[in-house]
Design a protein around this motif. Structure first.
Motif, mmCIF file in Angstrom:
data_model
loop_
_atom_site.group_PDB
_atom_site.id
_atom_site.type_symbol
_atom_site.label_atom_id
_atom_site.label_comp_id
_atom_site.label_asym_id
_atom_site.label_seq_id
_atom_site.Cartn_x
_atom_site.Cartn_y
_atom_site.Cartn_z
ATOM 1 N N ASP A 110 0.797 -1.254 0.078
ATOM 2 C CA ASP A 110 0.098 0.041 -0.124
ATOM 3 C C ASP A 110 1.111 1.171 -0.032
ATOM 4 O O ASP A 110 0.548 2.166 -0.712
ATOM 5 C CB ASP A 110 -0.906 -0.132 1.229
ATOM 6 N N ARG A 114 0.944 3.822 -3.268
ATOM 7 C CA ARG A 114 0.756 5.426 -3.122
ATOM 8 C C ARG A 114 1.977 6.169 -3.276
ATOM 9 O O ARG A 114 1.607 7.156 -4.127
ATOM 10 C CB ARG A 114 0.494 5.602 -1.450
ATOM 11 N N ARG A 115 3.332 5.599 -3.265
ATOM 12 C CA ARG A 115 4.426 6.320 -3.916
ATOM 13 C C ARG A 115 4.457 6.656 -5.120
ATOM 14 O O ARG A 115 4.849 7.681 -5.763
ATOM 15 C CB ARG A 115 5.678 5.671 -3.128
ATOM 16 N N TYR A 117 1.756 5.921 -7.538
ATOM 17 C CA TYR A 117 0.632 6.427 -8.146
ATOM 18 C C TYR A 117 -0.100 7.588 -7.892
ATOM 19 O O TYR A 117 -0.717 8.471 -8.402
ATOM 20 C CB TYR A 117 -0.723 5.467 -7.976
ATOM 21 N N GLN A 118 0.057 7.964 -6.478
ATOM 22 C CA GLN A 118 -0.411 9.268 -5.664
ATOM 23 C C GLN A 118 0.798 10.331 -5.879
ATOM 24 O O GLN A 118 0.626 11.496 -6.276
ATOM 25 C CB GLN A 118 -0.708 9.140 -4.458
ATOM 26 N N GLU A 119 2.226 10.134 -5.296
ATOM 27 C CA GLU A 119 3.026 10.915 -5.250
ATOM 28 C C GLU A 119 3.909 11.332 -6.627
ATOM 29 O O GLU A 119 4.796 12.036 -6.831
ATOM 30 C CB GLU A 119 3.980 10.566 -4.106
ATOM 31 N N GLU A 191 -5.004 1.855 4.074
ATOM 32 C CA GLU A 191 -6.230 2.287 3.773
ATOM 33 C C GLU A 191 -6.881 1.486 2.552
ATOM 34 O O GLU A 191 -7.864 1.396 2.668
ATOM 35 C CB GLU A 191 -5.952 3.853 3.162
#
Length: 395
Positions: A110, A114-115, A117-119, A191
């Motif tokens: 997770d 996040r690293r 796809y989000q950042e 999450e």
């Protein structure tokens, strides 16, 4: 076949980072149900370990381990210390390590997704693969304590920990090893995983209420439960204390449905574990239930228990009402709870109970535990996919 003794116990979860604090919280029905740290404003609730002080005492560098492996190493360390397995006091090649988990490295995955796809970063952490691979927890227990016997992970959803314990017992019984460090671990409280479980609409909004009228689902938990299993003759030769005997283990598959439990499958695996232990249903004084707090599971398990034990089954409680559902860790955590119940001659309660449900007509030790003579206990694990396991412990 050699008799298998339990010479060490270890646990870490929201209810405590050692067997002493764990047992006290279980007996008190003290559930730590809070919003997840990763989602502080969420309506969802989890049973999350907030005290990370245990990381300071790991024999390996904590950042190199996924959280599930951290739990496993901590619990294994306590179990080995309780068993008196100090360095140079045993033959490392004669010690197996078998851990169970339902989804290894979920927190690591997770974080890295996040690293990416989000950042918008282009690379993952260089230890991502090593931290998230399925065998990571067993490998780290082996590395941390220098154990060189058969080492692997069992993945069978919520029955993983119980399956790992049963397979370890079989290695000891057969003489392949003298000692097996076994149990389950899981760290699903990120999450992505929480939202995936929420999409199934089986998460309770406030608390886990197994077998109670008005129950609304399960509460996700995390942690690890580990046993040291040892050939009885080997344990006696080195003066080790036995906390229980693992007398019976059975496992099966319903081959029916991924989600709906089978009363026949549940009842048969309990019968088979009793038969292996050479016990009759009347010989069991306590059952640690799978008891998830979901509508379907609790009714099916209650009916399965009555099918095996008749109209007056022994007291049964679900410690998931306090610990939450640790998924692959639950079989290990609940095996520890069962043995501690026998050791302390006390029935832990099913917490958060509101009102009896006519569809679950059993004594689930509602809200308040009580003293009892417990010579034999049964621990059940019933997983998605219709994967069943039952463990029988005797004093």
């Amino acid at each position: 076949m050699r008799q298998v003794s339990v010479t060490g116990l270890g646990v870490v979860c929201s209810s405590g980072t050692d067997t002493h604090s764990f047992w006290n919280n279980i007996v008190a029905g003290n559930a730590q149900i809070l919003a997840p740290r990763c989602m502080p404003d969420s309506r969802l609730r989890v049973a999350e370990l907030r005290d990370d002080g245990f990381l300071e005492h790991l024999p390996v560098k904590a950042p190199a381990l996924d959280r599930s492996a951290q739990f496993a190493v901590r619990a294994a360390g306590e179990a080995m210390e309780m068993a008196g397995l100090l360095p140079h006091t045993f033959e490392p090649s004669r010690v197996a390590v078998i851990m169970g988990n339902g989804g290894a490295g979920l927190t690591t995955l997770d974080e890295q997704f996040r690293r990416l796809y989000q950042e918008g970063q282009l690379r993952c952490h260089p230890l991502s693969i090593a931290k998230s691979m399925s065998s990571s927890s067993a490998s780290w227990v082996s590395i941390a304590f220098g154990l060189r016997g058969p080492t692997f992970v069992v993945a069978s959803a919520c029955a993983s920990g119980a399956h790992a314990i049963g397979l370890g017992a079989q290695l000891v019984q057969s003489g392949i090893v003298d000692i097996a460090v076994v149990g389950g671990c899981e760290a699903p409280l990120n999450e992505g995983t929480i939202r995936a479980w929420d999409s199934m609409r089986i998460l309770a909004p406030d608390a886990c209420r197994p077998f109670s009228k008005g129950r609304l689902g399960l509460i996700l938990g995390e942690g690890a439960g580990v046993l040291v299993l040892e050939a009885d003759r080997h344990a006696r030769a080195r003066g080790a204390k036995s906390y229980a005997t693992l007398a019976g283990f059975a496992c099966s598959a319903d081959a029916m449905d991924m989600f709906n439990p089978s009363i026949e499958g549940m009842s048969q695996v309990m019968r088979d574990s009793l038969a292996q232990a050479g016990l009759a249903p009347a010989d069991i004084q306590y059952i640690n239930a799978h008891g998830t707090g979901t509508l379907a599971n609790d009714v099916a398990e209650a009916n399965a228990v009555r099918a095996v034990f008749g109209n007056s089954p022994p007291p049964l409680s679900s410690t998931k009402s306090v610990t939450g559902h640790g998924l692959g860790a639950s079989g290990g955590i609940e095996a520890v709870a069962t043995i501690l119940a026998m050791h302390n001659q006390f029935l832990p309660p099913t917490a958060n109970f509101i009102e009896a449900d006519a569809d679950c007509s059993i004594d689930c030790v509602p809200n308040v535990g009580r003293a009892a003579v417990i010579q034999s206990g049964l621990s059940n694990s019933f997983a998605f996919g219709g994967l069943n396991a039952s463990l029988v412990f005797t004093s």
